[in-house]
Scaffold this active site. Structure first.
Site, short mmCIF file in Angstrom:
data_model
loop_
_atom_site.label_atom_id
_atom_site.label_comp_id
_atom_site.label_asym_id
_atom_site.label_seq_id
_atom_site.Cartn_x
_atom_site.Cartn_y
_atom_site.Cartn_z
N LYS A 1 -3.26 1.02 -4.64
CA LYS A 1 -4.64 0.71 -5.01
C LYS A 1 -5.28 1.83 -5.82
O LYS A 1 -6.31 1.65 -6.43
CB LYS A 1 -5.48 0.38 -3.78
CG LYS A 1 -5.66 1.56 -2.82
CD LYS A 1 -6.37 1.13 -1.54
CE LYS A 1 -6.18 2.17 -0.46
NZ LYS A 1 -6.40 1.66 0.88
N LYS B 1 -1.78 15.61 0.24
CA LYS B 1 -3.23 15.48 0.10
C LYS B 1 -3.89 16.79 -0.23
O LYS B 1 -4.92 16.82 -0.93
CB LYS B 1 -3.85 14.89 1.38
CG LYS B 1 -3.60 13.40 1.53
CD LYS B 1 -4.69 12.73 2.35
CE LYS B 1 -4.45 11.25 2.46
NZ LYS B 1 -5.44 10.57 3.31
N LYS C 1 5.77 2.26 -5.97
CA LYS C 1 5.13 1.38 -4.99
C LYS C 1 3.80 0.86 -5.56
O LYS C 1 3.12 1.58 -6.29
CB LYS C 1 4.86 2.26 -3.76
CG LYS C 1 4.57 1.54 -2.48
CD LYS C 1 4.52 2.54 -1.33
CE LYS C 1 3.26 2.32 -0.53
NZ LYS C 1 3.04 3.31 0.51
#
Ligand code: TRP
Length: 340
Positions: free
Chosen positions: A208, A123, A205
């Site tokens: 979203k 992140k 994977k």
């Protein structure tokens, strides 16, 4: 003979807790891989589920959007079948004990431990302009979320295992330094969860945040969109529905279809024997749309009545705070804070 045995004592179920961030609509992958299992767990565990909005602000959020998404996530949890009569559902920021215990735990977490967290590394690379202290201490907040409720199990995906390990270390550290205070929880990696992959790049994977809208199914996608996305799903040139190495696109569609219909890979191969990919893709799309339609209807219903939704949140927060407050009080006392 003593007849008045306390049945609540005898039938006490093991406790489980998990949380989900209110950032964006979950995908079919989140649903089949995790959320649907939460629903199943309600009967064999005493469950606590929270919308982790405090975690969401480790990256910049727009206030109106955060507010909307938090309500939506809370409604969605109920729409998929989490029942406030069976499980304790709440919003993290409405239970102040989370932030309080998080401070205490962060004072027992080493800089080195936090530096090793792969999610922090990922992140901070992704949001290089906002590597804030909260992003760094995020695992201490997550540990607080968990330890406040004394659960034995924490159902999470692989990506949260490292945070769960740290939570265990912190619980043990605190217990050893002061006195036995926290249950040392175990990650509960769901075996039944399907590993749903991108419809466009089936080695990845389903996510979203994929830039390609066709790569994922959002739980809010309507039937036409779902059918269209499955029609466009990447397959291969063999034109035979079979589960095999190298057929990643078809394998993914078979897994999705299997997860919803509860059919085995063999049964699916038989069902589509001699039929083309077009038929198969339509069948998968229809199965997914049929699974999501009632969820979407309940979601719409719940979102219509904001007052009722907020009342349910309030009730959840009060109940959660009662449990969390007991643990926090115990921890503060053991630590040497004056209690008046
Ligand atoms: N960090 C988790 C995620 O991003 C969400 C989360 C916050 C969580 N607190 C938790 C998960 C406690 C399990 C238990 O997915």
């Amino acid at each position: 003979m003593q007849e008045t045995t306390n049945t609540a004592e005898i039938t006490r179920l093991p406790r489980a807790l998990s949380c989900i961030q209110p950032t964006g609509t979950p995908t079919l992958g989140n649903y089949l891989g995790a959320l649907r299992n939460w629903v199943a767990m309600q009967d064999s565990f005493e469950c606590f589920f929270a919308v982790a909005d405090l975690h969401a602000i480790t990256v910049r959020q727009e206030p109106a959007k955060l507010r909307q998404q938090t309500r939506e996530m809370f409604a969605l949890l109920m729409a998929i079948g989490l029942d406030p009569e069976k499980s304790l559902l709440f919003v993290q920021s409405q239970v102040p004990e989370h932030a309080q215990l998080s401070w205490i735990l962060s004072c027992h977490t080493q800089f080195g431990e936090l530096s090793r967290m792969t999610q922090f590394k990922d992140k901070s690379a992704k949001h290089a302009d906002n590597i804030n202290a909260g992003l760094f201490t995020y695992p201490a907040l997550m540990a607080a979320d968990i330890l406040l409720y004394q659960p034995q199990y924490v159902p999470v995906g692989e990506d949260q295992k490292q945070h769960c390990e740290l939570t265990r270390d912190l619980a043990q550290r605190f217990n050893n330094l002061y006195a036995n205070t926290f249950v040392v929880p175990e990650p509960y990696i769901m075996k039944t969860g399907a590993r749903v992959r991108s419809l466009q790049e089936p080695l990845k994977k389903m996510s979203k945040s994929d830039e390609n809208q066709n790569a994922f199914i959002s739980l809010k996608d309507d039937t036409d969109t779902i059918l269209r996305k499955f029609r466009r799903a990447v397959t291969d040139s063999e034109a035979k529905v079979r589960y095999a190495e190298g057929k990643d696109g078809i394998n993914n569609l078979m897994e999705i279809y299997g997860a919803i219909t509860e059919k085995t890979m063999d049964e699916i191969e038989q069902e589509f024997d001699g039929r083309g990919y077009g038929d198969f893709k339509t069948a998968v799309g229809e199965a997914v749309a049929a699974e999501l339609a009632p969820i979407q209807a309940r979601f719409a219903e719940l979102m219509k009545d904001k007052a009722q939704l907020d009342a349910l949140m309030k009730q959840g927060a009060e109940n959660a705070s009662r449990v969390a407050g007991r643990t926090l009080g115990k921890a503060m006392k053991k630590l040497g804070f004056v209690q008046v």
